[in-house]
Design a protein around this motif. Structure first.
Motif, PDB file in Angstrom:
ATOM      1  N   PHE A  53     -39.567  59.532  59.636  1.00  0.00           N
ATOM      2  CA  PHE A  53     -40.169  60.816  59.278  1.00  0.00           C
ATOM      3  C   PHE A  53     -41.039  61.327  60.427  1.00  0.00           C
ATOM      4  O   PHE A  53     -40.910  62.478  60.859  1.00  0.00           O
ATOM      5  CB  PHE A  53     -41.004  60.650  58.003  1.00  0.00           C
ATOM      6  CG  PHE A  53     -41.682  61.907  57.552  1.00  0.00           C
ATOM      7  CD1 PHE A  53     -41.088  62.739  56.603  1.00  0.00           C
ATOM      8  CD2 PHE A  53     -42.922  62.279  58.058  1.00  0.00           C
ATOM      9  CE1 PHE A  53     -41.709  63.904  56.194  1.00  0.00           C
ATOM     10  CE2 PHE A  53     -43.546  63.437  57.660  1.00  0.00           C
ATOM     11  CZ  PHE A  53     -42.941  64.257  56.716  1.00  0.00           C
ATOM     12  N   GLU A  84     -36.460  65.868  56.477  1.00  0.00           N
ATOM     13  CA  GLU A  84     -37.625  66.144  55.635  1.00  0.00           C
ATOM     14  C   GLU A  84     -38.833  66.500  56.508  1.00  0.00           C
ATOM     15  O   GLU A  84     -39.555  67.463  56.240  1.00  0.00           O
ATOM     16  CB  GLU A  84     -37.940  64.932  54.767  1.00  0.00           C
ATOM     17  CG  GLU A  84     -39.105  65.119  53.811  1.00  0.00           C
ATOM     18  CD  GLU A  84     -39.377  63.899  52.953  1.00  0.00           C
ATOM     19  OE1 GLU A  84     -40.376  63.917  52.217  1.00  0.00           O
ATOM     20  OE2 GLU A  84     -38.581  62.925  53.017  1.00  0.00           O
ATOM     21  N   ALA A  85     -39.036  65.719  57.557  1.00  0.00           N
ATOM     22  CA  ALA A  85     -40.153  65.980  58.464  1.00  0.00           C
ATOM     23  C   ALA A  85     -39.954  67.280  59.233  1.00  0.00           C
ATOM     24  O   ALA A  85     -40.915  68.010  59.495  1.00  0.00           O
ATOM     25  CB  ALA A  85     -40.308  64.826  59.435  1.00  0.00           C
ATOM     26  N   GLY A 122     -39.866  68.629  52.452  1.00  0.00           N
ATOM     27  CA  GLY A 122     -40.670  68.622  53.662  1.00  0.00           C
ATOM     28  C   GLY A 122     -41.478  69.893  53.837  1.00  0.00           C
ATOM     29  O   GLY A 122     -42.605  69.848  54.357  1.00  0.00           O
ATOM     30  N   TRP A 125     -44.675  69.394  52.323  1.00  0.00           N
ATOM     31  CA  TRP A 125     -45.610  68.615  53.147  1.00  0.00           C
ATOM     32  C   TRP A 125     -46.435  69.549  54.019  1.00  0.00           C
ATOM     33  O   TRP A 125     -47.659  69.462  54.074  1.00  0.00           O
ATOM     34  CB  TRP A 125     -44.826  67.690  54.076  1.00  0.00           C
ATOM     35  CG  TRP A 125     -44.403  66.357  53.570  1.00  0.00           C
ATOM     36  CD1 TRP A 125     -43.336  66.100  52.759  1.00  0.00           C
ATOM     37  CD2 TRP A 125     -44.983  65.095  53.878  1.00  0.00           C
ATOM     38  NE1 TRP A 125     -43.219  64.748  52.550  1.00  0.00           N
ATOM     39  CE2 TRP A 125     -44.213  64.106  53.231  1.00  0.00           C
ATOM     40  CE3 TRP A 125     -46.065  64.701  54.658  1.00  0.00           C
ATOM     41  CZ2 TRP A 125     -44.490  62.757  53.317  1.00  0.00           C
ATOM     42  CZ3 TRP A 125     -46.353  63.350  54.761  1.00  0.00           C
ATOM     43  CH2 TRP A 125     -45.576  62.392  54.087  1.00  0.00           C
ATOM     44  N   GLY A 151     -42.998  67.433  47.663  1.00  0.00           N
ATOM     45  CA  GLY A 151     -43.454  67.093  49.004  1.00  0.00           C
ATOM     46  C   GLY A 151     -44.960  67.142  49.131  1.00  0.00           C
ATOM     47  O   GLY A 151     -45.571  66.283  49.783  1.00  0.00           O
TER      48      GLY A 151
END
Length: 317
Positions: A53, A84-85, A122, A125, A151
């Motif tokens: 990630f 995702e990152a 992500g 995030w 996320g």
């Protein structure tokens, strides 16, 4: 317990990726995070996911105009974590811009379409990092926009640890918090180094209204990130008790995401057949069927209905 949130860049000041912080690999270290250290085999696997990630974020920073060739170099089974990152980076880059979605559009084009679930997670995030309102505007797939809440919940629990998870679980429930708690449950799988007894203990001590949503996150993490065998799944299903359908719904989400990418690890396939006596393509099709009539809806009620339909399907297995 480490309470660390990556970076401190001012949202309005992000002009070029070169001005962005990089994420150090040390952030994946379970000792630094305050996570369980007594399960070395699981720790090794889960820390690899976390490092992938972090590396995926850094790849997106360096290659934001065309991230796909760099992300394609990540091993196939790990690539979802990198995407995702990259979704996190896309949120940071798009944050505060008059025309939102630019970096997100680049990421979802071409190969990124296979990781649409992970990219949405992500994006949450990145939104959580700056305290941006959620859900974010994700126009291509309105129903999936709510995955950004997952996320956000994972981010807060991963960096804040169990104290943050318990604090979030104690709040009065509403649809947005329910979805965010599923992300906390996913982070719990990492914090407890995939120990079913440890996971069950933490959830059992959480506020009762939060428990089913935490179990949904555990179901997702155990099937997407791995580190669970038949014996572990038996223990998790038993411990989830009345909330086993939530656990199954999270597992279905994981299987669908893995299937969409075209790369289904052996551990996901084994889990799928053990939990549902079906192959991954079949289980993924259930998630598509359950979403019929909901995909264009923008209200959270559609997202909740989608998950409810999957829980009903799990109850018939």
């Amino acid at each position: 317990m480490t309470h660390e949130v990556p970076g401190s860049a001012a949202p309005s000041g992000i002009a070029e990726p070169s001005s962005l912080f990089r994420l150090p690999m040390s952030m994946a270290d379970f000792g630094r995070r305050g996570f369980r250290l007594d399960r070395p085999d699981a720790r090794k696997v889960l820390e690899l996911h976390a490092r992938t990630f972090l590396g995926g974020f850094n790849l997106a920073v360096r290659n934001w105009r065309d991230p796909h060739p760099a992300l394609a170099a990540v091993s196939a089974e790990e690539r979802g974590f990198a995407y995702e990152a990259a979704g996190m980076f896309a949120a940071i880059r798009d944050f505060g811009r008059r025309r939102s979605g630019g970096a997100l559009d680049i990421l979802l084009d071409g190969p990124g379409a296979g990781y649409v679930h992970l990219v949405h997670v992500g994006y949450g995030w990145g939104s959580a990092l700056f305290g941006a309102p959620l859900p974010v505007r994700l126009p291509r797939t309105p129903l999936l926009r709510w995955l950004a809440l997952d996320g956000a919940g994972f981010s807060r629990a991963f960096f804040g640890g169990l104290p943050t998870l318990r604090k979030m679980a104690a709040r009065r429930m509403n649809p947005v918090r329910e979805s965010t708690l599923a992300g906390c449950g996913r982070a719990l799988w990492f914090a407890e180094s995939a120990d079913p007894a440890g996971v069950a203990g933490v959830i059992g001590s959480a506020a009762a209204p939060a428990r089913p949503h935490l179990w949904a996150g555990v179901g997702l993490a155990s099937c997407y990130a791995g580190c669970a065998d038949d014996r572990a799944f038996d223990a998790l299903i038993t411990a989830s008790g009345a909330h086993s359908a939530y656990f199954a719904q999270g597992a279905m989400f994981a299987i669908a995401a893995r299937t969409r990418s075209g790369v289904v690890p052996r551990f996901t396939e084994v889990a799928c057949r053990y939990l549902f006596t079906a192959d991954p393509d079949t289980v993924a099709s259930w998630t598509e069927t359950a979403a019929e009539g909901l995909t264009g809806a923008i209200d959270v009620s559609a997202y909740l209905e989608w998950k409810s339909r999957l829980r009903a399907r799990a109850g018939r297995l």
